[in-house]
Design an enzyme around this catalytic site. Structure first.
Site, PDB file in Angstrom:
ATOM      1  N   LEU A 222       4.753   4.872  -3.066  1.00 15.14           N
ATOM      2  CA  LEU A 222       3.845   4.494  -4.170  1.00 15.14           C
ATOM      3  C   LEU A 222       2.583   3.916  -3.558  1.00 15.14           C
ATOM      4  O   LEU A 222       2.691   3.080  -2.666  1.00 15.14           O
ATOM      5  CB  LEU A 222       4.445   3.356  -5.000  1.00 15.14           C
ATOM      6  CG  LEU A 222       5.467   3.570  -6.087  1.00 15.14           C
ATOM      7  CD1 LEU A 222       5.703   2.235  -6.774  1.00 15.14           C
ATOM      8  CD2 LEU A 222       5.006   4.601  -7.109  1.00 15.14           C
ATOM      9  N   HIS A 223       1.426   4.341  -4.019  1.00 18.99           N
ATOM     10  CA  HIS A 223       0.224   3.671  -3.521  1.00 18.99           C
ATOM     11  C   HIS A 223      -0.932   3.682  -4.513  1.00 18.99           C
ATOM     12  O   HIS A 223      -1.949   3.048  -4.275  1.00 18.99           O
ATOM     13  CB  HIS A 223      -0.243   4.304  -2.210  1.00 18.99           C
ATOM     14  CG  HIS A 223      -0.887   5.648  -2.404  1.00 18.99           C
ATOM     15  ND1 HIS A 223      -0.144   6.790  -2.531  1.00 18.99           N
ATOM     16  CD2 HIS A 223      -2.183   6.012  -2.532  1.00 18.99           C
ATOM     17  CE1 HIS A 223      -0.965   7.813  -2.703  1.00 18.99           C
ATOM     18  NE2 HIS A 223      -2.204   7.374  -2.719  1.00 18.99           N
ATOM     19  N   ARG A 224      -0.785   4.402  -5.622  1.00 16.18           N
ATOM     20  CA  ARG A 224      -1.944   4.519  -6.525  1.00 16.18           C
ATOM     21  C   ARG A 224      -2.257   3.171  -7.173  1.00 16.18           C
ATOM     22  O   ARG A 224      -1.349   2.486  -7.650  1.00 16.18           O
ATOM     23  CB  ARG A 224      -1.669   5.524  -7.632  1.00 16.18           C
ATOM     24  CG  ARG A 224      -1.450   6.888  -7.071  1.00 16.18           C
ATOM     25  CD  ARG A 224      -2.206   7.975  -7.792  1.00 16.18           C
ATOM     26  NE  ARG A 224      -2.051   9.153  -6.997  1.00 16.18           N
ATOM     27  CZ  ARG A 224      -3.009   9.703  -6.257  1.00 16.18           C
ATOM     28  NH1 ARG A 224      -4.220   9.209  -6.280  1.00 16.18           N
ATOM     29  NH2 ARG A 224      -2.778  10.753  -5.525  1.00 16.18           N
TER      30      ARG A 224
END
Ligand code: UD1
Length: 386
Positions: A222-224
């Site tokens: 996850l990085h958004r």
């Protein structure tokens, strides 16, 4: 002919590697007629976010590093433009080639066009329709300005036509990331999952863990900003993973620097690091991530590239986004991915289905490992018609 290609952040590296190989192969039989320079904006600078990919994918060191580093979007883009303009003045290339959708493509397409230099965008035409995504802004600007738009799929070509791009500027060349997948799948297969975990764990001193077996673990990335920057969004996702996924199967979570910082600031990190069935890993190299993907029962992600890799490998993929610029990867289009947004009910429902699925690899048209050659040919054949 002189070509400058630009990379800035992690997802660019697997896209530029085959392009540089294609130039090298062409030059070997054509008397080195292409002079190529690689520019790294420096947006991603950690060894794990950058150096490791250059080594594994055998990308030559960047000829020029703009040293831009972290910062707000305006800072990253502005700084890149200032330094890249000087590079263009000094080097006077015929072409600037940009890949993907990171901040570098916005900065470098604007700078190239203001210097009247031809610009080619590899992976053009993707549209999420979500202008709140920084990458969508980058795509729209870069595609509006680029002279040659090389698309990974026919939906992207159609998006460009709808926006009024003339036919001679659009060329469907396929997905260049799949060249890298094909070139590296054999190497990845030789890695051991136990070793990957041992070498990359944040909490590798622990010995109270069950052994991970192939096809009996889940993977998450996850990085958004839309998923990780607000506690009220990130915390329920973490709760679902800890309380529902981890009781079912071991979860391997490769934690992006942005996400790590946010988890820490929201006070969520300790529970993650100490959970018995959660393996918190630092950002992985390309081969390590590919190996996990090849053997995961289910992969949960908000990355664009992983949705594509899951499609080729057939890994059931839950995409934690409300939209995607890569519709060919969706189950509705024959792919492996389902959009679940950050709605926990949907995540729960789709997760329950996904863990029961078996792998169904799918190969969209021209995702055949030969895209880089077609990209180079399109550049060499390009004729300006003003
Ligand atoms: C960027 C790209 C995104 C891509 C992602 C993959 C844009 C607009 N976004 O997002 O499209 O999917 O990379 O990783 O270009 N940081 C480090 N070390 C690094 C790099 C970043 O600690 O090597 C930190 C930065 O200081 C920052 C955070 O991570 O606080 C986010 O980095 P940033 O470059 O802003 O964007 P990404 O979220 O990585």
């Amino acid at each position: 002919m002189k070509i400058i290609s630009v990379v800035g952040a992690r997802p660019n590296f697997m896209k530029i590697a085959p392009f540089i190989k294609a130039i090298k192969a062409y030059d070997e039989i054509n008397n080195n007629i292409i002079e190529h320079l690689l520019v790294h904006t420096g947006q991603h600078y950690d060894d794990r976010m950058s150096r490791a990919f250059f080594e594994q994918l055998e990308i030559p060191d960047a000829d020029i590093n703009l040293g831009v580093g972290s910062g707000s979007h305006a800072e990253q883009v502005g700084q890149t433009m200032i330094v890249f303009e000087k590079v263009l003045h000094d080097e006077k290339p015929d072409w600037v080639v940009i890949v993907g959708d990171v901040n570098a493509i916005l900065a470098c397409s604007v700078t190239a066009k203001k210097e009247h230099i031809l610009c080619c965008h590899i992976e053009a035409g993707l549209r999420s329709g979500d202008i709140t995504m920084p990458e969508e802004v980058n795509r729209l600007v870069a595609d509006r300005l680029s002279d040659l738009l090389l698309t990974p799929d026919l939906i992207s070509s159609e998006n460009l036509r709808r926006e009024g791009v003339p036919e001679n500027r659009i060329k469907f060349t396929g997905n260049i990331m799949i060249d890298t997948l094909e070139n590296n799948i054999g190497k990845a297969d030789k890695l051991s999952i136990a070793e990957i975990i041992k070498e990359n764990s944040f909490n590798n001193s622990r010995n109270d863990r069950k052994k991970i077996r192939e096809n009996i673990f889940a993977v998450m990335t996850l990085h958004r900003p839309s998923n990780v920057d607000r506690k009220e969004v990130l915390e329920p996702i973490v709760r679902f993973m800890l309380d529902e996924v981890c009781v079912n199967v071991p979860l391997i979570w490769t934690i992006h620097p942005r996400t790590f910082k946010m988890l820490d600031s929201f006070g969520l990190l300790n529970e993650i690091m100490s959970h018995k069935n959660l393996y918190a890993l630092e950002p992985l190299g390309y081969l390590e991530m590919l190996k996990l993907n090849m053997h995961a029962r289910v992969l949960m992600t908000d990355s664009g590239g992983l949705q594509e890799e899951c499609t080729i490998l057939g890994t059931p993929c839950l995409t934690l986004r409300r939209n995607t610029e890569r519709p060919v990867t969706l189950k509705d289009h024959g792919g492996a991915s389902v959009l679940v947004g950050n709605n926990i009910e949907r995540l729960r429902e789709e997760y329950a289905k996904a863990v029961k699925e078996t792998r169904k690899p799918v190969r969209p048209e021209l995702w055949d490992g030969r895209t880089a050659e077609r990209c180079l040919k399109a550049i060499l054949d390009f004729k300006e018609t003003n």
